[in-house]
Design a protein around this motif. Structure first.
Motif, PDB file in Angstrom:
ATOM      1  N   MET A   1       0.830  -1.209   0.000  1.00  0.00           N
ATOM      2  CA  MET A   1       0.000   0.000   0.000  1.00  0.00           C
ATOM      3  C   MET A   1       0.862   1.255   0.000  1.00  0.00           C
ATOM      4  N   GLY A   2       2.163   1.144  -0.165  1.00  0.00           N
ATOM      5  CA  GLY A   2       3.001   2.330  -0.131  1.00  0.00           C
ATOM      6  C   GLY A   2       3.424   2.663   1.286  1.00  0.00           C
ATOM      7  N   TYR A   3       4.130   3.775   1.408  1.00  0.00           N
ATOM      8  CA  TYR A   3       4.726   4.139   2.694  1.00  0.00           C
ATOM      9  C   TYR A   3       3.719   4.704   3.694  1.00  0.00           C
ATOM     10  N   ARG A   4       2.591   5.270   3.205  1.00  0.00           N
ATOM     11  CA  ARG A   4       1.630   5.820   4.169  1.00  0.00           C
ATOM     12  C   ARG A   4       0.240   5.929   3.550  1.00  0.00           C
ATOM     13  N   THR A   5      -0.741   5.764   4.394  1.00  0.00           N
ATOM     14  CA  THR A   5      -2.138   6.016   3.998  1.00  0.00           C
ATOM     15  C   THR A   5      -2.569   7.398   4.437  1.00  0.00           C
ATOM     16  N   HIS A   6      -1.905   7.932   5.441  1.00  0.00           N
ATOM     17  CA  HIS A   6      -2.233   9.258   5.972  1.00  0.00           C
ATOM     18  C   HIS A   6      -0.935   9.970   6.356  1.00  0.00           C
ATOM     19  N   THR A   7      -1.004  11.286   6.472  1.00  0.00           N
ATOM     20  CA  THR A   7       0.127  12.043   7.021  1.00  0.00           C
ATOM     21  C   THR A   7      -0.008  12.083   8.537  1.00  0.00           C
ATOM     22  N   ASN A   8       1.013  12.608   9.188  1.00  0.00           N
ATOM     23  CA  ASN A   8       1.003  12.632  10.658  1.00  0.00           C
ATOM     24  C   ASN A   8       0.236  13.817  11.242  1.00  0.00           C
ATOM     25  N   GLY A   9      -0.425  14.574  10.394  1.00  0.00           N
ATOM     26  CA  GLY A   9      -1.201  15.698  10.921  1.00  0.00           C
ATOM     27  C   GLY A   9      -2.681  15.580  10.692  1.00  0.00           C
ATOM     28  N   GLU A  10      -3.158  14.476  10.087  1.00  0.00           N
ATOM     29  CA  GLU A  10      -4.562  14.484   9.638  1.00  0.00           C
ATOM     30  C   GLU A  10      -5.523  13.581  10.404  1.00  0.00           C
ATOM     31  N   LEU A  11      -5.021  12.652  11.200  1.00  0.00           N
ATOM     32  CA  LEU A  11      -5.946  11.723  11.874  1.00  0.00           C
ATOM     33  C   LEU A  11      -6.649  12.399  13.047  1.00  0.00           C
ATOM     34  N   ARG A  12      -7.961  12.107  13.176  1.00  0.00           N
ATOM     35  CA  ARG A  12      -8.796  12.721  14.212  1.00  0.00           C
ATOM     36  C   ARG A  12      -9.647  11.626  14.884  1.00  0.00           C
ATOM     37  N   ALA A  13     -10.491  12.057  15.814  1.00  0.00           N
ATOM     38  CA  ALA A  13     -11.326  11.098  16.553  1.00  0.00           C
ATOM     39  C   ALA A  13     -12.209  10.278  15.615  1.00  0.00           C
ATOM     40  N   SER A  23       4.364   7.092   8.030  1.00  0.00           N
ATOM     41  CA  SER A  23       5.831   7.159   7.947  1.00  0.00           C
ATOM     42  C   SER A  23       6.287   8.518   8.446  1.00  0.00           C
ATOM     43  N   GLY A  24       7.549   8.579   8.902  1.00  0.00           N
ATOM     44  CA  GLY A  24       8.074   9.870   9.350  1.00  0.00           C
ATOM     45  C   GLY A  24       9.323   9.702  10.191  1.00  0.00           C
ATOM     46  N   TRP A  25       9.622  10.773  10.932  1.00  0.00           N
ATOM     47  CA  TRP A  25      10.815  10.821  11.776  1.00  0.00           C
ATOM     48  C   TRP A  25      10.416  10.696  13.241  1.00  0.00           C
ATOM     49  N   VAL A  26      11.260  10.008  14.003  1.00  0.00           N
ATOM     50  CA  VAL A  26      11.010   9.875  15.442  1.00  0.00           C
ATOM     51  C   VAL A  26      11.387  11.192  16.119  1.00  0.00           C
ATOM     52  N   GLN A  27      10.376  11.854  16.666  1.00  0.00           N
ATOM     53  CA  GLN A  27      10.602  13.136  17.342  1.00  0.00           C
ATOM     54  C   GLN A  27      11.019  12.915  18.794  1.00  0.00           C
ATOM     55  N   LYS A  28      10.289  12.034  19.462  1.00  0.00           N
ATOM     56  CA  LYS A  28      10.509  11.871  20.901  1.00  0.00           C
ATOM     57  C   LYS A  28      10.134  10.443  21.295  1.00  0.00           C
ATOM     58  N   ILE A  29      10.832   9.888  22.311  1.00  0.00           N
ATOM     59  CA  ILE A  29      10.545   8.529  22.789  1.00  0.00           C
ATOM     60  C   ILE A  29      10.392   8.584  24.307  1.00  0.00           C
ATOM     61  N   ARG A  30       9.319   7.964  24.795  1.00  0.00           N
ATOM     62  CA  ARG A  30       9.149   7.807  26.252  1.00  0.00           C
ATOM     63  C   ARG A  30       8.995   6.306  26.518  1.00  0.00           C
TER      64      ARG A  30
END
Length: 585
Positions: A1-13, A23-30
């Motif tokens: 299906m490719g690298y992504r179905t959505h971007t990291n800014g568009e998913l909502r409730a 897909s993307g970059w790791v910003q922070k890890i806890r």
């Protein structure tokens, strides 16, 4: 299906329950051991990923525990409701329960934190600019620049302007700043220059009948660098045929209004017009910031009648009223005097007058001037009770420049230069020529193709310094954002202008013969303007520094510290370009 179905800014409730690929970059890890949260970032935003050992396979947990900052990853998982929602994130109602993960590329630990507020200094961030661009403020500035340029293109296209590209490899000319020079391998001993502007080409396009031209174009100037000046910069370059000054002012007031409304949501009704002479008299510079007052009050006639020789021997005595400045302590005022005496400003000293709340005055020159004198100073500078009058004196042009610097400094300290307020202004009637002490001759204040004001051509013979140019600058918040002129379009008049500027007939023909020849084939009346896009974008973005809105800027020394340019060429290249210096026997 490719690298992504959505971007990291568009998913909502409303996406809860969907299976997605991101897909993307790791910003922070806890990492809590049994549960790991990862913030995944791309240009569009951040989405929180969750891995927990009860719901996530052992293999996926193992990969997640080995992630580092700025790893590039792809994940697949289910959108679930976030337990502790984050109202500050667009995706703050959801998170992704990860079922599959792939590390697309590992990353070294970055040399500074890729966060809104970073620990990286400017030099370090410029060296690793590709990492700095990942930070939201830089990314948003570049997206903002795109928005401005699209608004410019759309507006001008709707007004029947045609975008035409002009050459980058052109001929060097002696007028203006120094050119960047490019050696020609095919033509030994000959050189191209990079354009300081497409000036002659846009005039030739008018001769060619294009009628309305624009171009968002790179320009180059090999100038001594100052803070926030780039050796390469971008212009919105425009030219129109069959126009007078008023046509151009109306057209580009329209563009500026459109940008302020479209980009900032601000409606500006008035574009005041001020002559160059008036701007210099009232504000001490030709690009005044009129968001606030503090207009100059010239005091010669009310200050040169006593025994104070500092004023009596000065060409100009001039002051401004600092609102609320009477609250300053003597120590504060002494610091202000030290500020104007710095080499960058260059004043020899400063006289001050306190405007007391009871209507009385107290000055640093009470020995020479009485209350009646000081009241006249207050009237000339518009000072009110509670203000502080600051007075400088000396050579007229230097003193105006010094007081202008003080005016801008005080406005900054008093919070009067508000980035969300916009005050445009046309400055008109510039001198056509300015005297250069070094060469002891007149130079064109703008460029040699600028037409004199109607009816002033004859003045050039006897009083060249008095001739006004049919030129105009658009000023916004104390910055020149655009400048242009009505051009000379007659060969004989252009030839005379070159004479007045000290060109021999041979020099004029060698440098600009192509333009003079073109004028013989029916050149229309024409004029234009060029906006500095970098500066315009910075002002619309509410910031002072143009570097923040340029993807890969040079530093204050004109170097690109990321790619380490300029750089030395090897001997073979120099030889090929006929630049190799051979030692004499």
């Amino acid at each position: 299906m490719g690298y992504r179905t959505h971007t990291n800014g568009e998913l909502r409730a409303e996406n809860i329950g969907e299976t997605v690929t991101l897909s993307g970059w790791v910003q922070k890890i806890r990492d809590k051991g049994f549960m790991i949260w990862v913030d995944l970032r791309d240009r569009y935003g951040i989405t929180q990923l969750i891995f927990d050992e009860e719901r996530t396979s052992k293999d996926v947990m193992e990969i997640a525990s080995g992630l580092g900052r700025e790893f590039v990853i792809q994940v697949k998982g289910d959108v679930i409701e976030r337990e502790s929602k984050n109202p500050n994130m667009n995706t703050g109602d959801i998170e992704i329960l990860v079922s599959e993960i792939e590390v697309l590329n590992a990353s070294l630990t970055p040399p500074f934190t890729i966060e809104k507020e970073t620990d990286g200094g400017e030099d370090l961030r410029m060296k690793y600019r590709y990492l700095d661009i990942r930070r939201a403020p830089v990314r948003n500035n570049l997206m903002f620049r795109h928005k401005v340029t699209m608004a410019v293109r759309n507006y001008l296209s709707d007004k029947d302007f045609i975008e035409v590209e002009t050459p980058y490899l052109i001929k060097s000319t002696p007028e203006g700043a120094r050119d960047f020079i490019v050696p020609s391998r095919m033509n030994e001993g000959q050189f191209y220059a990079l354009p300081q502007s497409p000036q002659t080409f846009k005039q030739l396009l008018m001769v060619g009948g294009m009628d309305k031209y624009f171009q968002i174009v790179k320009c180059f100037r090999d100038e001594d660098l100052r803070a926030d000046r780039q050796p390469e910069f971008t212009q919105i370059d425009c030219e129109m045929a069959f126009v007078e000054q008023e046509d151009i002012l109306q057209t580009f007031e329209g563009l500026t209004r459109h940008l302020l409304k479209e980009i900032n949501g601000v409606t500006v009704d008035e574009f005041p017009r001020m002559t160059y002479d008036e701007a210099m008299r009232k504000y001490g510079n030709d690009k005044p910031d009129i968001r606030f007052g503090m207009e100059f009050g010239e005091l010669n006639e009310v200050a040169q009648h006593k025994d104070f020789n500092v004023f009596n021997s000065a060409e100009l005595v001039v002051g401004i009223a600092i609102p609320g400045g009477n609250e300053y302590s003597r120590k504060d005022i002494d610091k202000l005097i030290d500020w104007v005496k710095r080499p960058q400003v260059g004043a020899k000293g400063m006289v001050y007058v306190r405007c007391n709340d009871d209507g009385s005055y107290k000055s640093s020159v009470d020995k020479f001037y009485d209350e009646e004198d000081l009241a006249k100073w207050a009237k000339k500078t518009g000072a009110k009770a509670g203000d502080l009058i600051c007075v400088l004196s000396g050579d007229a042009s230097q003193t105006r420049a010094q007081l202008s610097a003080l005016r801008m400094e005080m406005a900054t300290r008093l919070g009067l230069r508000k980035s969300d307020e916009f005050a445009p202004l046309w400055v008109i009637d510039f001198p056509l020529l300015e005297w250069d002490e070094e060469t002891e001759r007149y130079h064109a204040m703008h460029h040699p193709f600028t037409s004199p004001k109607p009816g002033q051509m004859e003045l050039l013979k006897n009083d060249p310094g008095a001739v006004k140019a049919n030129a105009y600058d658009l000023v916004l918040n104390g910055n020149e954002i655009g400048g242009g002129s009505i051009r000379i379009f007659d060969k004989e008049i252009q030839s005379k202008m070159f004479d007045y500027l000290g060109f021999t007939k041979e020099e004029a023909k060698a440098q600009f013969g192509f333009l003079m020849d073109a004028f013989q084939y029916g050149a229309p009346p024409h004029g234009g303007i060029a906006f500095g896009l970098d500066r315009l974008v910075a002002i619309l973005g509410g910031q002072e520094t143009i570097r923040d809105f340029i993807a890969f800027p040079k530093n204050n020394a004109g170097r690109d510290v990321m790619i380490d340019a300029p750089a030395v060429l090897d001997e073979e290249q120099l030889e090929e370009l006929h630049l190799k210096v051979t030692a004499q026997p």
